[in-house]
Design a protein around this motif. Sequence first.
Motif, short mmCIF file in Angstrom:
data_model
loop_
_atom_site.label_atom_id
_atom_site.label_comp_id
_atom_site.label_asym_id
_atom_site.label_seq_id
_atom_site.Cartn_x
_atom_site.Cartn_y
_atom_site.Cartn_z
N LYS A 112 5.51 4.52 -10.67
CA LYS A 112 5.74 5.32 -11.74
C LYS A 112 4.86 5.59 -12.67
CE LYS A 112 10.77 4.78 -11.19
NZ LYS A 112 11.22 3.20 -10.68
N ASN A 113 4.18 4.19 -13.18
CA ASN A 113 2.95 4.28 -13.99
C ASN A 113 1.63 3.29 -13.16
OD1 ASN A 113 3.78 1.37 -14.29
ND2 ASN A 113 5.26 2.04 -15.53
N ASN A 114 0.55 3.34 -14.14
CA ASN A 114 -0.52 2.49 -13.90
C ASN A 114 -0.23 1.08 -13.81
OD1 ASN A 114 -2.12 4.64 -13.49
ND2 ASN A 114 -3.19 4.27 -15.48
N ARG A 115 0.61 0.35 -14.33
CA ARG A 115 0.67 -0.93 -14.72
C ARG A 115 1.43 -1.58 -13.30
NH1 ARG A 115 4.65 -3.07 -19.24
NH2 ARG A 115 5.43 -4.08 -17.34
N GLU A 116 2.50 -0.61 -12.65
CA GLU A 116 2.98 -1.08 -11.60
C GLU A 116 1.89 -0.78 -10.38
OE1 GLU A 116 6.58 0.87 -9.49
OE2 GLU A 116 7.13 0.88 -11.55
N PHE A 117 0.97 0.09 -10.39
CA PHE A 117 -0.11 0.30 -9.50
C PHE A 117 -0.94 -0.89 -9.39
CE2 PHE A 117 -4.08 1.82 -7.73
CZ PHE A 117 -3.50 2.39 -6.78
N ASP A 118 -1.46 -1.32 -10.71
CA ASP A 118 -2.24 -2.74 -10.70
C ASP A 118 -1.80 -3.77 -10.03
OD1 ASP A 118 -4.09 -0.75 -11.79
OD2 ASP A 118 -3.89 -1.27 -13.96
N SER A 119 -0.33 -3.89 -10.80
CA SER A 119 0.46 -4.92 -10.24
C SER A 119 0.23 -5.19 -8.58
CB SER A 119 1.82 -5.29 -10.72
OG SER A 119 2.77 -5.68 -10.04
N LEU A 120 0.67 -4.13 -7.95
CA LEU A 120 0.76 -3.95 -6.61
C LEU A 120 -0.85 -4.27 -6.00
CD1 LEU A 120 2.84 -0.89 -5.95
CD2 LEU A 120 3.50 -3.42 -5.09
N THR B 67 0.83 -1.19 -0.13
CA THR B 67 0.02 0.06 0.00
C THR B 67 0.93 1.21 0.01
OG1 THR B 67 -1.73 -1.33 1.23
CG2 THR B 67 -2.09 1.18 1.02
N SER B 68 2.00 1.39 0.78
CA SER B 68 2.77 2.47 0.99
C SER B 68 3.46 2.69 -0.61
CB SER B 68 3.81 2.63 1.96
OG SER B 68 4.74 1.56 1.76
N GLN B 69 3.99 1.34 -1.19
CA GLN B 69 4.61 1.42 -2.39
C GLN B 69 3.72 2.07 -3.55
OE1 GLN B 69 5.92 -2.39 -3.48
NE2 GLN B 69 7.83 -2.31 -1.98
N GLN B 70 2.22 2.01 -3.37
CA GLN B 70 1.68 2.36 -4.41
C GLN B 70 1.62 3.86 -4.38
OE1 GLN B 70 -2.25 0.77 -3.45
NE2 GLN B 70 -2.37 -0.63 -5.27
N ASN B 71 2.10 4.53 -3.29
CA ASN B 71 2.05 5.92 -3.46
C ASN B 71 3.40 6.53 -4.34
OD1 ASN B 71 -0.12 6.27 -1.52
ND2 ASN B 71 1.28 6.00 0.00
N ASN B 72 4.17 5.65 -4.43
CA ASN B 72 5.45 6.28 -5.25
C ASN B 72 5.57 5.35 -6.55
OD1 ASN B 72 6.30 7.63 -3.02
ND2 ASN B 72 6.76 5.65 -2.07
#
Length: 243
Positions: free
Chosen positions: A85-93, A78-83
């Motif tokens: 670089k793109n949507n793909r990373e966010f979705d993967s998290l 959840t904290s990683q989601q704040n940093n």
Amino acid sequence: METKLHLLYNLQQTDSKIDKIHLLRGELPLEVQDLEDDILGLKTRVDNLQTELKEIERLVAQKKIDFDNSKSLIEKYTSQQNNVKNNREFDSLSKEIEFQGLEVQLAEKRIKENSVLQVEKKSALAIAQEALSERGIDLENKKKELDSIVAETAKEEEELLKKSAEISAQIDARMLARMLAAYRKVRSNARNGLAVVTVRRDACAGCFNKIPPQRQMDIASSKKIIVCEYCGRILVSADFEDQ
Ligand SMILES: [Zn+2]
């Protein structure tokens, strides 16, 4: 014959006295045995329940660790989601967080199930342990009671048993004497000097007359003196030849 009957009567009197002593002990020896069996069964039950409880505790502890791991992973992602670089990373998290969320639910479910089981097993264990201690007290009391009765009668019983054995030996001795007399008598009459013969091919080995099957069985059991009804020789089992 009369002396032998007297001996037999004495044997009966002695054995009856022993029976009376055993009657006095009554059901106690059986009750003690039953309690000892119960205790053995309960001990096994307690051991098994304790092993099962240990296994449940181990499982619950493991599931608590799994639960904490997934929780901290969720926090981390959840904290990683704040940093990102793109949507793909966010979705993967997000997918990872969702997966760990399921792991948390699963761990909770297992902990709950096993906690219920733990309560059941603990109560069963308590019941078994209480029964075990009750039976233990019962056993101690019955044993004390039995021991005191045995102590009172032990000496008398020992003497009676000795007497019974002595009379039996005397009867045996008289039986032996009778056998010996029969042996000598037949030997003096038999042409070939044979007084004791075996059964051979279903017949008396002395006179070769057939012996009925039931009689052969009696001879084979060697429990009493059986003489050939034709020649009077003492018949013994064919097994005697091999020994
Ligand atoms: Zn015969």
